[in-house]
Design an enzyme around this catalytic site. Structure first.
Site, PDB file in Angstrom:
ATOM      1  N   ASP A   9       0.885  -1.160   0.000  1.00 30.72           N
ATOM      2  CA  ASP A   9       0.000   0.000   0.000  1.00 30.72           C
ATOM      3  C   ASP A   9       0.931   1.221   0.000  1.00 30.72           C
ATOM      4  OD1 ASP A   9      -2.334   1.642   0.442  1.00 30.72           O
ATOM      5  OD2 ASP A   9      -1.699   1.800   2.527  1.00 30.72           O
ATOM      6  N   ASP A  11      -0.128   5.092   0.842  1.00 30.14           N
ATOM      7  CA  ASP A  11      -0.424   6.085   1.884  1.00 30.14           C
ATOM      8  C   ASP A  11      -0.348   5.453   3.279  1.00 30.14           C
ATOM      9  OD1 ASP A  11      -1.019   8.093  -0.025  1.00 30.14           O
ATOM     10  OD2 ASP A  11      -3.050   7.320  -0.258  1.00 30.14           O
ATOM     11  N   GLY A  46      -7.619   3.691   3.299  1.00 29.53           N
ATOM     12  CA  GLY A  46      -7.798   2.647   2.285  1.00 29.53           C
ATOM     13  C   GLY A  46      -9.099   2.775   1.510  1.00 29.53           C
ATOM     14  N   ARG A  49     -11.827   8.160  -2.400  1.00 24.91           N
ATOM     15  CA  ARG A  49     -12.106   9.569  -2.071  1.00 24.91           C
ATOM     16  C   ARG A  49     -13.605   9.821  -1.841  1.00 24.91           C
ATOM     17  NH1 ARG A  49      -9.890  13.386  -6.521  1.00 24.91           N
ATOM     18  NH2 ARG A  49      -8.132  11.973  -6.191  1.00 24.91           N
ATOM     19  N   SER A 116      -5.401   5.088  -4.356  1.00 26.78           N
ATOM     20  CA  SER A 116      -5.283   6.536  -4.582  1.00 26.78           C
ATOM     21  C   SER A 116      -5.136   6.868  -6.066  1.00 26.78           C
ATOM     22  CB  SER A 116      -4.075   7.091  -3.835  1.00 26.78           C
ATOM     23  OG  SER A 116      -3.839   8.421  -4.257  1.00 26.78           O
ATOM     24  N   ASN A 118      -3.865   9.675  -6.815  1.00 26.41           N
ATOM     25  CA  ASN A 118      -2.691  10.555  -6.804  1.00 26.41           C
ATOM     26  C   ASN A 118      -1.382   9.771  -6.663  1.00 26.41           C
ATOM     27  OD1 ASN A 118      -4.100  13.166  -6.799  1.00 26.41           O
ATOM     28  ND2 ASN A 118      -4.839  12.544  -4.787  1.00 26.41           N
ATOM     29  N   ASP A 170      -1.568  -0.374   6.178  1.00 23.89           N
ATOM     30  CA  ASP A 170      -1.794   0.354   7.440  1.00 23.89           C
ATOM     31  C   ASP A 170      -3.287   0.522   7.737  1.00 23.89           C
ATOM     32  OD1 ASP A 170      -2.274   2.223   5.346  1.00 23.89           O
ATOM     33  OD2 ASP A 170      -2.119   3.855   6.808  1.00 23.89           O
TER      34      ASP A 170
END
Ligand code: BG6
Ligand code: MG
Length: 214
Positions: A9, A11, A46, A49, A116, A118, A170
């Site tokens: 992962d 972020d 996770g 958005r 994500s 981004n 996480d």
């Protein structure tokens, strides 16, 4: 048996962007007139958005039109991007780079498994891109975690069966996604939160790649 692939992962695992997501959502909540805590934020990790916005609005007890939802999600992302713009390789979390390099030296393949949209920008800013054999991000999937799509796609691109993959996560939703994909999961964070992970470590610093043989 030895792992053939590690799926990371992004972020909150390789970079501390989970903090930036939190700050941007907190700012939005404040503008909508309520306080958004770090504990609330665990539910957003996770999660995509738009799904994150839905959870935030539920916490604040706020109803919005679809049009306003898109507007607020865009505003949140604009603020988030101002944090991302400042990122450099210095922002890679302690030990993560060394761990990825060590894993690759062992001949284990690596993939990104992030929802994500981004992710590409973050990988570019931190120079992490060359360390991946495959990239799966929010632009390639239609279902966010806890759906296993992101990890199954990663394993598919690497041509490694799910049972030979280890996921590093996480987020509670990410641990569930890994297990639903039939993979082992190492939680990065606290064992109180990542209760379902097969192993939980506070971070990569000091994590021996030998530990991922099982
Ligand atoms: C995940 C984060 O990696 O990406 C979530 O844990 C975030 O908090 C999700 O909502 C989507 O991110 P982005 O960058 O597409 O808004
Ligand atoms: Mg994460």
């Amino acid at each position: 048996m030895k792992a053939k692939a590690c799926l990371f992962d992004l972020d909150g695992v390789l970079v501390d962007t989970a903090r930036f997501h939190y700050l941007a959502w907190k700012d939005l909540a404040q503008r909508l007139g309520f306080h958004f805590t770090e504990e609330d934020n665990e539910r957003l990790k996770g999660v995509s958005r738009m799904d994150s916005l839905e959870i935030l609005l539920e916490i604040g007890g706020i109803r919005l039109s679809q049009e306003d939802k898109i507007l607020y999600a865009t505003q949140k992302n604009s603020l988030y991007l101002t944090y991302i713009e400042t990122m450099t390789p210095e922002d890679i979390l302690p030990g993560a780079l060394e761990f990825m390099k060590a894993v690759r030296r062992e001949g284990i393949k690596t993939a990104l498994g992030s929802v994500s949209k981004n992710a590409a920008l973050i990988l570019e800013k931190t120079s992490l891109l060359p360390l991946f054999d495959a990239i799966v991000d929010g632009n390639l999937i239609s279902r966010a975690k806890p759906d296993p799509e992101v990890f199954l796609k990663g394993a598919g691109l690497l041509h490694v069966p799910p049972q030979s993959c280890i996921v590093f996560e996480d987020a509670v939703a990410g641990v569930e996604a890994a297990h639903r994909a039939g993979m082992k999961c190492v939680g990065i964070g606290s064992p109180e939160i990542l209760k379902e992970a097969d192993l939980v470590v506070p971070g990569f610093a000091g994590l021996d790649p030998g530990m991922i043989a099982w």
